[in-house]
Design an enzyme around this catalytic site. Sequence first.
Site, mmCIF file in Angstrom:
data_model
loop_
_atom_site.group_PDB
_atom_site.id
_atom_site.type_symbol
_atom_site.label_atom_id
_atom_site.label_comp_id
_atom_site.label_asym_id
_atom_site.label_seq_id
_atom_site.Cartn_x
_atom_site.Cartn_y
_atom_site.Cartn_z
ATOM 1 C CG HIS A 51 -0.203 -0.007 2.517
ATOM 2 N ND1 HIS A 51 -0.058 -1.137 3.281
ATOM 3 C CD2 HIS A 51 0.465 0.968 3.167
ATOM 4 C CE1 HIS A 51 0.660 -0.845 4.348
ATOM 5 N NE2 HIS A 51 0.995 0.426 4.311
HETATM 6 C C1 T46 Z 1 2.915 0.575 6.998
HETATM 7 C C2 T46 Z 1 3.622 -0.689 7.361
HETATM 8 C C3 T46 Z 1 5.088 -0.496 7.624
HETATM 9 C C4 T46 Z 1 -4.866 -0.726 12.991
HETATM 10 O O1 T46 Z 1 -5.997 -0.986 13.470
HETATM 11 N N1 T46 Z 1 -4.149 0.302 13.543
HETATM 12 C C5 T46 Z 1 -2.904 0.629 13.073
HETATM 13 O O2 T46 Z 1 -2.287 1.585 13.602
HETATM 14 C C6 T46 Z 1 -2.365 -0.116 11.975
HETATM 15 C C7 T46 Z 1 -1.001 0.233 11.429
HETATM 16 C C8 T46 Z 1 -3.107 -1.124 11.442
HETATM 17 N N2 T46 Z 1 -4.337 -1.418 11.947
HETATM 18 C C9 T46 Z 1 -5.091 -2.549 11.375
HETATM 19 C C10 T46 Z 1 -5.387 -2.449 9.898
HETATM 20 C C11 T46 Z 1 -5.426 -3.881 9.461
HETATM 21 O O3 T46 Z 1 -6.716 -4.414 9.690
HETATM 22 O O4 T46 Z 1 -4.280 -3.710 11.534
HETATM 23 C C12 T46 Z 1 -4.457 -4.572 10.429
HETATM 24 C C13 T46 Z 1 -3.105 -4.906 9.798
HETATM 25 O O5 T46 Z 1 -2.590 -3.729 9.146
HETATM 26 P P1 T46 Z 1 -1.780 -3.804 7.765
HETATM 27 O O6 T46 Z 1 -2.213 -4.978 7.008
HETATM 28 O O7 T46 Z 1 -1.899 -2.456 7.102
HETATM 29 O O8 T46 Z 1 -0.289 -4.025 8.313
HETATM 30 P P2 T46 Z 1 1.077 -3.963 7.464
HETATM 31 O O9 T46 Z 1 2.135 -4.548 8.313
HETATM 32 O O10 T46 Z 1 0.871 -4.514 6.101
HETATM 33 O O11 T46 Z 1 1.348 -2.379 7.275
HETATM 34 C C14 T46 Z 1 1.635 -1.582 8.402
HETATM 35 C C15 T46 Z 1 0.928 -0.228 8.316
HETATM 36 O O12 T46 Z 1 -0.466 -0.436 8.113
HETATM 37 C C16 T46 Z 1 1.451 0.636 7.195
HETATM 38 O O13 T46 Z 1 1.019 1.973 7.383
HETATM 39 O O14 T46 Z 1 3.496 1.472 6.397
HETATM 40 O O15 T46 Z 1 3.033 -1.362 8.481
#
Ligand code: T46
Length: 134
Positions: A51
């Site tokens: 993303h």
């Molecule tokens: C990024 C990389 C380095 C939350 O509820 N609160 C939060 O602060 C975050 C970051 C995520 N979430 C929820 C959203 C999704 O349902 O946690 C779940 C997993 O998030 P995501 O799939 O986006 O995680 P990553 O590791 O792919 O990405 C994260 C960050 O979202 C992103 O901003 O830059 O870490």
Amino acid sequence: MENIDILEFNFIGSEDRGYLIALEENKNIPFDIKRVYYTYNVPKGVKRGFHAHKNLEQVLVCLNGSIKVKCDYGTLEKTYVLDNPSKGLYIRNNVWREIYDYSEDAVLVVLASQLYSEDDYIRDYSEFIESISN
Ligand code: T46
């Protein structure tokens, strides 16, 4: 690379006593810190991210172990290895990121300039390409 910088943090200490690094908003972290989150126990082979953000500054620090972060601007891409807690990857808007090759012991902490908002994410690659070409 535009919208990305490597930050080198000063550490205090010695081999005898171990090390300490302090992260402070608007000092070695170049924004107000609104949120801190971390990922850990990421299974071998899993890739995360995929993303970009519309309005978010983040500093990624791998506190333990190592990870790779592929950053993509649509025309240009670069991969960074984070394997030292004294190094931060400062990523701003409009960068598509993919995080992979998490070592078994990797702990990634992220300092962010905004509270969590799903509206700030672009999770579709073609939408990302369209957004940067406007
Ligand atoms: C990024 C990389 C380095 C939350 O509820 N609160 C939060 O602060 C975050 C970051 C995520 N979430 C929820 C959203 C999704 O349902 O946690 C779940 C997993 O998030 P995501 O799939 O986006 O995680 P990553 O590791 O792919 O990405 C994260 C960050 O979202 C992103 O901003 O830059 O870490």
